[in-house]
Design a protein around this motif. Structure first.
Motif, mmCIF file in Angstrom:
data_model
loop_
_atom_site.group_PDB
_atom_site.id
_atom_site.type_symbol
_atom_site.label_atom_id
_atom_site.label_comp_id
_atom_site.label_asym_id
_atom_site.label_seq_id
_atom_site.Cartn_x
_atom_site.Cartn_y
_atom_site.Cartn_z
ATOM 1 N N ILE A 368 133.684 124.270 120.612
ATOM 2 C CA ILE A 368 132.312 124.901 120.651
ATOM 3 C C ILE A 368 131.682 124.225 119.322
ATOM 4 C CG2 ILE A 368 131.046 127.037 120.387
ATOM 5 C CD1 ILE A 368 133.204 128.355 121.444
ATOM 6 N N VAL A 369 132.145 124.171 118.406
ATOM 7 C CA VAL A 369 131.254 123.710 116.934
ATOM 8 C C VAL A 369 130.913 122.123 117.353
ATOM 9 C CG1 VAL A 369 131.279 123.266 114.591
ATOM 10 C CG2 VAL A 369 132.270 125.303 115.453
ATOM 11 N N GLY A 370 132.171 121.391 117.897
ATOM 12 C CA GLY A 370 131.741 120.093 118.259
ATOM 13 C C GLY A 370 130.385 119.790 119.029
ATOM 14 N N PHE A 371 130.352 120.894 120.172
ATOM 15 C CA PHE A 371 129.174 120.676 121.185
ATOM 16 C C PHE A 371 127.783 120.943 120.331
ATOM 17 C CE2 PHE A 371 132.210 120.598 124.400
ATOM 18 C CZ PHE A 371 131.878 119.834 125.199
ATOM 19 N N ALA A 372 127.979 121.871 119.547
ATOM 20 C CA ALA A 372 126.811 122.667 118.700
ATOM 21 C C ALA A 372 126.217 121.732 117.446
ATOM 22 C CB ALA A 372 126.916 124.007 118.269
ATOM 23 N N LEU A 373 127.349 120.964 117.070
ATOM 24 C CA LEU A 373 126.974 120.098 116.013
ATOM 25 C C LEU A 373 127.200 118.603 116.058
ATOM 26 C CD1 LEU A 373 128.429 122.173 113.157
ATOM 27 C CD2 LEU A 373 126.187 122.173 114.022
ATOM 28 N N GLN A 374 126.546 118.267 117.261
ATOM 29 C CA GLN A 374 126.616 116.638 117.750
ATOM 30 C C GLN A 374 126.193 115.790 116.726
ATOM 31 O OE1 GLN A 374 125.677 115.859 121.664
ATOM 32 N NE2 GLN A 374 126.121 117.834 122.311
ATOM 33 N N ASP A 375 124.939 116.120 116.092
ATOM 34 C CA ASP A 375 124.470 115.135 114.991
ATOM 35 C C ASP A 375 125.180 115.087 113.733
ATOM 36 O OD1 ASP A 375 122.238 114.919 116.834
ATOM 37 O OD2 ASP A 375 120.968 116.356 115.788
ATOM 38 N N THR A 376 125.805 116.401 113.295
ATOM 39 C CA THR A 376 126.532 116.284 112.147
ATOM 40 C C THR A 376 127.820 115.500 112.323
ATOM 41 O OG1 THR A 376 125.808 118.284 111.805
ATOM 42 C CG2 THR A 376 128.085 117.629 110.762
ATOM 43 N N LEU A 377 128.523 115.708 113.589
ATOM 44 C CA LEU A 377 129.666 114.606 114.091
ATOM 45 C C LEU A 377 129.419 113.163 113.985
ATOM 46 C CD1 LEU A 377 131.386 116.979 116.805
ATOM 47 C CD2 LEU A 377 131.887 116.632 114.219
ATOM 48 N N SER A 378 128.170 113.063 114.595
ATOM 49 C CA SER A 378 127.865 111.883 114.500
ATOM 50 C C SER A 378 127.562 111.091 113.093
ATOM 51 C CB SER A 378 126.298 111.450 114.950
ATOM 52 O OG SER A 378 125.884 110.049 115.144
ATOM 53 N N ASN A 379 127.118 112.078 111.926
ATOM 54 C CA ASN A 379 127.058 111.551 110.645
ATOM 55 C C ASN A 379 128.380 111.418 109.878
ATOM 56 O OD1 ASN A 379 124.135 111.646 110.529
ATOM 57 N ND2 ASN A 379 124.240 113.709 110.158
ATOM 58 N N PHE A 380 129.333 112.051 110.641
ATOM 59 C CA PHE A 380 130.814 112.265 110.035
ATOM 60 C C PHE A 380 131.317 110.848 110.692
ATOM 61 C CE2 PHE A 380 135.078 112.960 110.626
ATOM 62 C CZ PHE A 380 135.708 113.584 109.415
ATOM 63 N N ALA A 381 131.127 110.449 111.882
ATOM 64 C CA ALA A 381 131.886 109.254 112.321
ATOM 65 C C ALA A 381 131.075 108.182 111.646
ATOM 66 C CB ALA A 381 131.689 109.079 113.650
ATOM 67 N N SER A 382 129.829 108.153 111.139
ATOM 68 C CA SER A 382 129.288 106.944 110.814
ATOM 69 C C SER A 382 129.747 106.852 109.191
ATOM 70 C CB SER A 382 127.817 107.033 110.452
ATOM 71 O OG SER A 382 127.215 107.140 111.622
ATOM 72 N N GLY A 383 130.062 108.087 108.419
ATOM 73 C CA GLY A 383 130.843 108.187 107.193
ATOM 74 C C GLY A 383 132.150 107.536 107.390
ATOM 75 N N MET A 384 132.905 107.874 108.533
ATOM 76 C CA MET A 384 134.202 107.089 108.385
ATOM 77 C C MET A 384 134.021 105.345 108.443
ATOM 78 S SD MET A 384 136.424 109.513 108.141
ATOM 79 C CE MET A 384 137.869 108.702 108.748
ATOM 80 N N MET A 385 133.181 105.117 109.257
ATOM 81 C CA MET A 385 132.947 103.821 109.420
ATOM 82 C C MET A 385 132.506 103.188 107.953
ATOM 83 S SD MET A 385 133.597 103.203 112.422
ATOM 84 C CE MET A 385 133.147 101.418 112.730
ATOM 85 N N LEU A 386 131.799 103.612 107.285
ATOM 86 C CA LEU A 386 131.432 103.378 106.112
ATOM 87 C C LEU A 386 132.664 103.453 105.166
ATOM 88 C CD1 LEU A 386 127.949 105.318 105.379
ATOM 89 C CD2 LEU A 386 128.221 102.667 105.911
ATOM 90 N N LEU A 387 133.451 104.429 105.305
ATOM 91 C CA LEU A 387 134.681 104.369 104.323
ATOM 92 C C LEU A 387 135.563 103.251 104.765
ATOM 93 C CD1 LEU A 387 136.530 106.038 102.564
ATOM 94 C CD2 LEU A 387 137.358 107.263 104.626
ATOM 95 N N ILE A 388 135.629 102.950 105.831
ATOM 96 C CA ILE A 388 136.587 102.030 106.489
ATOM 97 C C ILE A 388 136.102 100.478 105.948
ATOM 98 C CG2 ILE A 388 137.694 100.738 108.421
ATOM 99 C CD1 ILE A 388 137.902 103.580 109.693
ATOM 100 N N TYR A 389 134.934 100.115 106.163
ATOM 101 C CA TYR A 389 134.250 98.869 106.151
ATOM 102 C C TYR A 389 133.960 98.495 104.884
ATOM 103 C CZ TYR A 389 134.997 98.204 111.147
ATOM 104 O OH TYR A 389 135.604 97.888 112.371
ATOM 105 N N ARG A 390 133.284 99.572 104.176
ATOM 106 C CA ARG A 390 133.017 99.581 102.715
ATOM 107 C C ARG A 390 131.706 98.676 102.472
ATOM 108 N NH1 ARG A 390 138.457 98.819 99.311
ATOM 109 N NH2 ARG A 390 138.324 96.991 100.738
#
Length: 551
Positions: A368-390
């Motif tokens: 439920i939270v995943g559907f409600a916070l799509q923008d936040t999850l997008s930021n989280f995914a981008s943060g993971m990419m920044l973490l991986i590729y540095r």
């Protein structure tokens, strides 16, 4: 039940069997007395019909008998309320009714006990039939008890009260109230236990429990009805029924006017307080022990979390791993949170909570939270990419998300950038990852690109020598790679030289500003001009045009 009906009618007809009509001086009373005799005659006919009737027809005759008996008692009530009625005759009729009610109650009580034994011995397939017979017998007893109370009220209105009989009847009612309330309480508890067992039962056991559940539900329903009827009868007698009304309220939840009674309210509050006190007395030691265990586990895992964080900090800080600050902070933070979360789950399990529904609830809540916070999850995914590729790290000077500044903090959701004007700007990671990222300070060495223009009349070789001296004399300019100074462009107003020295990244702006200042000062001393844009305008006058104007 047929025997009960026959006995009921037989004894009822005895009320007037030995009584002959007495002459009176009032015609209305003669009419009512004649009506009474007529009802007795009709009851006798129905009683004879009942002896030869079977099956469903017997139920019809029984219903007719009951209605006639009610009509007879109503006629008797009207006669008793009439002051001109023959008191002696009425007393005799009421006494007959009292005798009949006593015999009927005795018979019904015997039948109830027999029906209860039949119910206990009956097979599962026959229990519903046996329970129905028991319920009918109990209902008839309550009807007879109501008639008994009405009989004694008639005797009092006729001037011949029966205090001892009334006292005995009240004790009988109190005894039945206690028995019925105990039966209802036991049945409710059995039903609750059965409901819990059904949830985990399967196969034949489930079928047996379902049959037991139906029986328990009908038993509780019957007990509730009987207790309600007895409470109404006891209220009419002036008995204290607060406890029984409290039990009915807890069982049915029905809000009635009885709840406004102070005794009933006090009984409910007292019962709740007593139940809570008993529960607290029984469970308090165990609760205290569980709380101590819970606190101990939380404290232990909090200490373990700090230890794990320190160990992970040392591990990720090793130079051989070459981890970025973001990745280091991620592993340090997650290690502590995971350990503490495990500690909380273990602590909750120790206090008796079932973790399966909790974990399932977290899973559903996550969706439920995943559907409600799509923008936040997008930021989280981008943060993971920044973490991986540095592409940058904390402390780097970057241009990202249309913002230029120094990275002061990074998380998996956003990045905090401190601008040159000392402003703190928090940029969502999705904005950064979806845009061009320029890391100014990623490399340790940078080249400064500068362009200086001179006039067309100035000495080229002299200018090259001056620029070379300025660059080589600066202590922060690196000797390797070598600086590059070349004539680059012949512009419309100037001759442009490129000056490209190499410096450490930290010295970039100091060298840039120092060389720019020194170039201006040396050019002035050496007489080298720094041109600015200019344009010559030439005016050509046509002689013939001038002469014609003069003429």
């Amino acid at each position: 039940m047929r025997l009960l009906v026959l006995m009921l009618i037989f004894v009822s007809t005895l009320s007037f069997a030995d009584t002959k009509p007495q002459p009176t001086n009032t015609q209305p009373i003669n009419v009512e007395y004649q009506q009474l005799q007529k009802l007795n005659a009709e009851l006798s006919i129905l009683a004879k019909e009942a002896t030869s009737t079977t099956g469903s027809s017997l139920d019809v005759v029984r219903l007719q008998l009951l209605n006639k008996n009610k009509e007879l008692r109503q006629t008797l009530t009207d006669l008793i309320d009439d002051k001109q009625a023959d008191k002696k005759l009425l007393l005799k009729q009421v006494e007959q009714q009292i005798k009949f009610a006593a015999e009927a109650e005795k018979f019904l009580q015997t039948k109830v006990e027999r029906d209860q034994k039949d119910l206990d011995k009956a097979k599962d397939t026959d229990k519903l039939v046996a329970l129905k017979a028991l319920t009918e017998s109990r209902d008839f007893i309550i009807l007879v008890l109501n008639d008994e109370w009405e009989n004694y009220q008639w005797m009092e209105r006729l001037g011949k009260p029966q205090p001892n009989s009334v006292k005995a009847l009240k004790k009988n009612i109190e005894h039945r109230l206690d028995f019925m309330s105990a039966s209802l309480t036991f049945g409710s508890q059995a039903l609750e236990l059965n409901d819990k067992q059904i949830k985990s039962a399967t196969g034949e056991e489930l079928k047996a429990l379902q049959v037991t559940q139906i029986l328990s539900q009908r038993q509780v329903s019957s007990d509730t009805k009987n207790l309600t009827d007895l409470v109404k009868l006891a209220d009419g007698m002036g008995l204290d029924t607060a406890e029984y009304k409290r039990l009915l309220f807890e069982q049915t939840g029905n809000v009635t006017d009885d709840l406004l009674n102070s005794k009933v309210m006090w009984s409910i509050v007292t019962s709740w307080t007593t139940d809570f006190s008993s529960w607290l007395f029984e469970n308090l030691p165990q609760m205290i022990f569980k709380v101590i265990i819970f606190i101990f586990i939380i404290f232990a895992f909090k200490t373990l979390k700090n230890i794990v964080r320190k160990m992970v900090t040392r591990a990720v800080s090793t130079k051989n791993l070459k981890m970025s600050m973001l990745m280091q902070e991620f592993f340090i933070s997650m290690s502590g949170k995971i350990v503490f979360a495990i500690g909380i789950l273990i602590a909750l399990s120790q206090v008796g909570l079932n973790l399966a529904p909790i974990l399932t609830g977290f899973g559903v809540a996550g969706i439920i939270v995943g559907f409600a916070l799509q923008d936040t999850l997008s930021n989280f995914a981008s943060g993971m990419m920044l973490l991986i590729y540095r592409p940058f790290d904390v402390g780097d000077l970057v241009e990202a998300g249309s913002i230029t500044g120094k990275v002061s903090h990074m998380s998996l959701v956003n990045t905090t950038i401190k601008t040159f004007s000392n402003e703190i700007i928090i940029v969502p990671n999705s904005k950064i990852w979806g845009d061009i990222i320029k890391n100014v300070t990623h490399e340790k060495v940078r080249r400064i690109d500068m362009v200086f223009g001179i006039g067309y009349s100035d000495d080229i070789e002299k200018t090259e020598r001056v620029l070379q001296e300025i660059v080589e004399s600066h202590p922060s300019v690196l000797r390797s790679p070598e600086p590059n100074i070349k004539l680059h462009t012949l512009n419309s107003s100037s001759v442009d030289f490129i000056v490209r020295p190499w410096v450490k990244t930290d010295d970039y702006w100091d060298v840039y500003w120092d060389i720019t200042r020194e170039v201006k000062m040396r050019f002035d001393r050496e007489g080298i001009s720094i041109p600015f844009p200019q344009q010559d305008v030439h005016l050509h006058m046509v002689e013939k045009a001038i002469e014609s104007k003069i003429a």
